[in-house]
Design a protein around this motif. Structure first.
Motif, PDB file in Angstrom:
ATOM      1  N   ARG A  12     -18.335  -7.877  29.784  1.00 30.76           N
ATOM      2  CA  ARG A  12     -18.259  -9.059  30.651  1.00 30.76           C
ATOM      3  C   ARG A  12     -17.156  -8.857  31.691  1.00 30.76           C
ATOM      4  O   ARG A  12     -16.058  -8.387  31.380  1.00 30.76           O
ATOM      5  N   MET A  69     -20.777 -11.278  36.752  1.00 32.60           N
ATOM      6  CA  MET A  69     -20.630 -11.708  35.360  1.00 32.60           C
ATOM      7  C   MET A  69     -20.525 -10.539  34.390  1.00 32.60           C
ATOM      8  O   MET A  69     -19.772 -10.592  33.421  1.00 32.60           O
ATOM      9  N   ASN A  70     -21.267  -9.476  34.645  1.00 28.14           N
ATOM     10  CA  ASN A  70     -21.296  -8.330  33.732  1.00 28.14           C
ATOM     11  C   ASN A  70     -21.239  -7.020  34.501  1.00 28.14           C
ATOM     12  O   ASN A  70     -21.751  -6.921  35.626  1.00 28.14           O
ATOM     13  N   ASP A 110     -15.813  -8.944  27.067  1.00 28.36           N
ATOM     14  CA  ASP A 110     -16.606  -9.850  26.245  1.00 28.36           C
ATOM     15  C   ASP A 110     -15.756 -10.831  25.451  1.00 28.36           C
ATOM     16  O   ASP A 110     -16.158 -11.974  25.225  1.00 28.36           O
TER      17      ASP A 110
END
Length: 337
Positions: free
Chosen positions: A28, A10-11, A63
């Motif tokens: 992200r 996810m990140n 992001d």
């Protein structure tokens, strides 16, 4: 100089030391595709939105991808799935390279050591992490770094358990996987992962409620609290149900692996939980309640969740990298005497 980077589903988060401060850079690990137009690309550039153009398409990365996905009612695409590079996403490699380059920056100096997180092979899946690990090693080497993999669970130990002589149980609840490491004086006694994490929660919740996965993710990350007081028919109620199920599943696997590895019963260790999936308020209390009910054959001195779970693995990778750098410097000094 040395750096650490947590390459998660996810990140992606990097860590470096500046004086007495640890500096983190996060992005992200996702992207969304939109139609190209001169005006669109100009507006994206003026707004400093991370993106690349490929033919008639523009890919918004990082992001901003989740915001664009929600606006255009699309699903974000992900370079990684279940903790490793996705074999289902053709654009996985160029997208993750772009994000890593943006998060990590150029080495200073060339050949700078970087420790990068890699998951353990899951015990409940046939997935192998070898291709993922070696591909990331190649990326980082091409950027001019001297890369070294570190097990994600062990990175948690380095980050959070220095006061316990790096002895304890570290659990990283990521998006694609949950990684577990039991360490005794910085020596891993048991490491494994399970192929469930935040993505599994989001997917199950989306299926149960009819919402998109990205909408569920946004709700979970904004103000979701894991306290079981919300309406069971809504997204937050479903999230609570699947969080509870994930914790039961992970703790059961820990108990099974501890018994299989014949871990010494006399151990008395702290347990620390971290990872983006562990972020919601109420997670620590629910985990501790479920863990105390489990049949674990050693004593637990404490259970805690770190204050900044998103940064824990990157910090641990940095600690490992700086420690290795220090040992090399000492060896070089002794050799020159």
């Amino acid at each position: 100089m040395a750096r650490g980077i947590d390459i998660g589903t996810m990140n992606i988060v990097s860590a470096r030391q500046e004086g007495s401060d640890t500096v983190f850079v996060q992005q992200r690990n996702s992207f969304v595709e939109i139609d190209y137009s001169d005006m669109a690309e100009q507006m994206l550039s003026r707004s400093d939105v991370l993106h690349i153009r490929k033919g008639d398409q523009v890919y918004v990365v990082g992001d901003d991808a989740l915001n664009f996905a929600n606006i255009f009612n699309q699903e974000t695409r992900r370079p990684m799935k279940q903790g490793i590079l996705s074999s289902e996403e053709q654009s996985a490699i160029p997208m993750i390279k772009l994000i890593i380059e943006q998060v990590l920056g150029e080495p200073d100096p060339a050949g700078e050591r970087v420790y990068y997180s890699t998951p353990a092979d899951p015990i409940d899946s046939d997935l192998s992490t070898l291709y993922h690990q070696k591909t990331l090693e190649s990326f980082l080497g091409d950027m001019g770094y001297d890369p070294e993999p570190i097990n994600e669970g062990m990175a948690v130990i380095y980050s959070e358990l220095a006061d316990s002589n790096f002895t304890g149980l570290g659990i990283s609840f990521g998006a694609g996987m949950t990684n577990v490491c039991l360490s005794y004086y910085a020596v891993p006694v048991m490491t494994f992962s399970v192929a469930r994490g935040g993505d599994w929660i989001d997917s199950q919740t989306a299926t149960a409620t009819g919402e998109t996965v990205d909408k569920v993710t946004s709700i979970k990350e904004e103000d979701f609290r894991l306290d079981f007081t919300t309406d069971a028919g809504g997204v937050e109620g479903a999230l609570s149900i699947y969080y509870d199920n994930l914790l039961d599943y992970v703790i059961t696997k820990i108990s099974e692996e501890v018994n299989e590895e014949d871990v010494e019963e006399g151990l008395d260790v702290p347990v620390v939980v971290t990872g983006g999936t562990a972020s919601p308020a109420g997670f620590e209390e629910l985990f501790e309640e479920r863990f105390e009910q489990a049949d674990i054959p050693f004593s637990i001195s404490s259970v805690s969740k770190v204050d900044d779970p998103l940064y824990s693995v990157a910090r641990g990778a940095l600690v490992a990298a700086r420690s290795e750098e220090g040992r090399e410097a000492e060896s070089g000094a002794e050799a020159s005497e």
